[in-house]
Motif scaffolding. Structure first.
Motif, PDB file in Angstrom:
ATOM      1  N   TYR A 115      56.461  70.934  23.290  1.00 48.72           N
ATOM      2  CA  TYR A 115      55.283  71.020  22.429  1.00 48.72           C
ATOM      3  C   TYR A 115      54.212  71.844  23.149  1.00 48.72           C
ATOM      4  O   TYR A 115      53.357  71.294  23.856  1.00 48.72           O
ATOM      5  N   ALA A 131      55.372  79.601  18.834  1.00 50.62           N
ATOM      6  CA  ALA A 131      55.975  78.611  17.933  1.00 50.62           C
ATOM      7  C   ALA A 131      57.464  78.873  17.721  1.00 50.62           C
ATOM      8  O   ALA A 131      58.261  77.939  17.592  1.00 50.62           O
ATOM      9  N   ARG A 138      59.351  71.947  19.179  1.00 50.86           N
ATOM     10  CA  ARG A 138      59.322  71.074  17.997  1.00 50.86           C
ATOM     11  C   ARG A 138      57.942  71.014  17.352  1.00 50.86           C
ATOM     12  O   ARG A 138      57.799  70.446  16.270  1.00 50.86           O
ATOM     13  N   GLY A 139      56.952  71.572  18.021  1.00 57.48           N
ATOM     14  CA  GLY A 139      55.618  71.571  17.452  1.00 57.48           C
ATOM     15  C   GLY A 139      54.665  72.314  18.363  1.00 57.48           C
ATOM     16  O   GLY A 139      54.929  72.483  19.562  1.00 57.48           O
ATOM     17  N   ALA A 170      52.885  77.593  12.732  1.00 52.89           N
ATOM     18  CA  ALA A 170      53.867  76.517  12.720  1.00 52.89           C
ATOM     19  C   ALA A 170      54.727  76.578  11.460  1.00 52.89           C
ATOM     20  O   ALA A 170      55.956  76.438  11.523  1.00 52.89           O
ATOM     21  N   LEU A 175      58.193  74.791  11.751  1.00 53.75           N
ATOM     22  CA  LEU A 175      57.821  73.561  12.444  1.00 53.75           C
ATOM     23  C   LEU A 175      56.979  72.660  11.538  1.00 53.75           C
ATOM     24  O   LEU A 175      56.454  73.094  10.516  1.00 53.75           O
ATOM     25  N   ASP A 176      56.844  71.396  11.943  1.00 55.24           N
ATOM     26  CA  ASP A 176      55.958  70.475  11.242  1.00 55.24           C
ATOM     27  C   ASP A 176      54.515  70.933  11.397  1.00 55.24           C
ATOM     28  O   ASP A 176      54.180  71.669  12.339  1.00 55.24           O
ATOM     29  N   PRO A 178      50.780  71.192  12.604  1.00 53.68           N
ATOM     30  CA  PRO A 178      50.211  70.813  13.900  1.00 53.68           C
ATOM     31  C   PRO A 178      49.380  69.541  13.817  1.00 53.68           C
ATOM     32  O   PRO A 178      48.788  69.225  12.776  1.00 53.68           O
TER      33      PRO A 178
END
Length: 273
Positions: A115, A131, A138-139, A170, A175-176, A178
């Motif tokens: 991360y 990213a 993963r984040g 992200a 990615l999820d 932030p």
């Protein structure tokens, strides 16, 4: 295990206080972040590293049902000492400015979810490349205290663009959303609530905390309200009854994008650790 499917609360605790870390595991936070960087004095770094390694080797911490534990590392020595320990769910990498730094850490700790924290103007310029640097990422998130200092920003308004930038980076990298950086005044819960609401409007999801009293405020701020859940259920009901774009009796327009947003709202409302 890198974290629950929808983690909203991430509690920082100093790595040189293992008794506080263990207490934090029962605080209700979705993720506990053991800090080996800013929260630990230079003469306590080695002790913090060894105490954290001991914690992450504990079968209780390594239990798949335990609260995920991330570590904000301070340098290569931390990465090498902690990589591969059974209780480690992720590493938070401070002051990342280039994708190459991510690759370097991944080579030292293969298989560990990473991360990166973006804390400078240069990092913001490279947000997407960071990213998307490696599948281990993963984040991403901002380190707002350092970023404020680097940019000379006086208040939250000056952070709107960097926050939006990492949201876009992200999303573009798959990615999820932030997580928001910490709110430094642990007694100002009304200010925390308002700041979370603004962050949610920008597309951020969840927030790091530095005190357990902040956790319920963060949870409520990012969890959909009853009214939002009801509206989402109405949209999905209408989409099941009639395919294609339509207008609801109250005037709301419904199309595929609106349906997807409603599905995300209900998924978040129903998620539990």
């Amino acid at each position: 295990m890198s974290g629950p499917a929808t983690a909203l609360t991430w509690l920082y605790v100093p790595g040189d206080r293992p008794e506080v870390v263990r207490k934090a595991l029962g605080s209700g936070a979705d993720v506990v972040i053991v800090d080996l960087e800013d929260a630990v004095a230079p003469d306590r770094k080695e002790y913090a590293r060894s105490a954290t390694a001991e914690l992450l080797s504990d079968p209780v911490t390594a239990d798949p049902m335990a609260v995920p534990v991330h570590v904000r590392v301070h340098g290569e020595d931390d990465v090498r000492a902690l990589a591969g320990l059974p209780g480690l769910s992720g590493m938070r990498l401070p002051k990342i400015t280039h994708a190459a730094s991510v690759h370097h850490v991944e080579a030292l700790a293969p298989g560990v979810p990473l991360y990166p924290l973006l804390e400078s103007a240069l990092a913001i310029e490279h947000a997407y490349s960071i990213a998307g640097a490696h599948h281990a990422v993963r984040g991403i998130a901002l380190g707002e205290a350092d970023l404020r200092a680097d940019l000379g920003v006086r208040d939250d308004a000056g952070l709107d663009w960097p926050r939006s930038r990492v949201v876009i980076a992200a999303r573009a990298a798959g990615l999820d959303p932030p997580v928001m950086s910490v709110y430094p005044d642990v007694r100002d819960l009304s200010g925390l609530r308002a700041s979370c609401a603004h962050g949610r409007d920008l597309g951020l999801l969840g927030r790091a905390a530095i005190h357990p009293r902040q956790l319920p405020v963060i949870e409520r701020a990012f969890r959909p309200t009853a009214r939002e859940v009801e509206a989402a259920e109405q949209i999905l009901e209408a989409s099941r009854a009639q395919a294609g774009a339509q207008a609801l009796p109250d005037g709301r327009f419904v199309d595929a994008a609106v349906v997807a947003s409603a599905e995300r709202t209900l998924s978040l409302a129903r998620s539990r650790r």
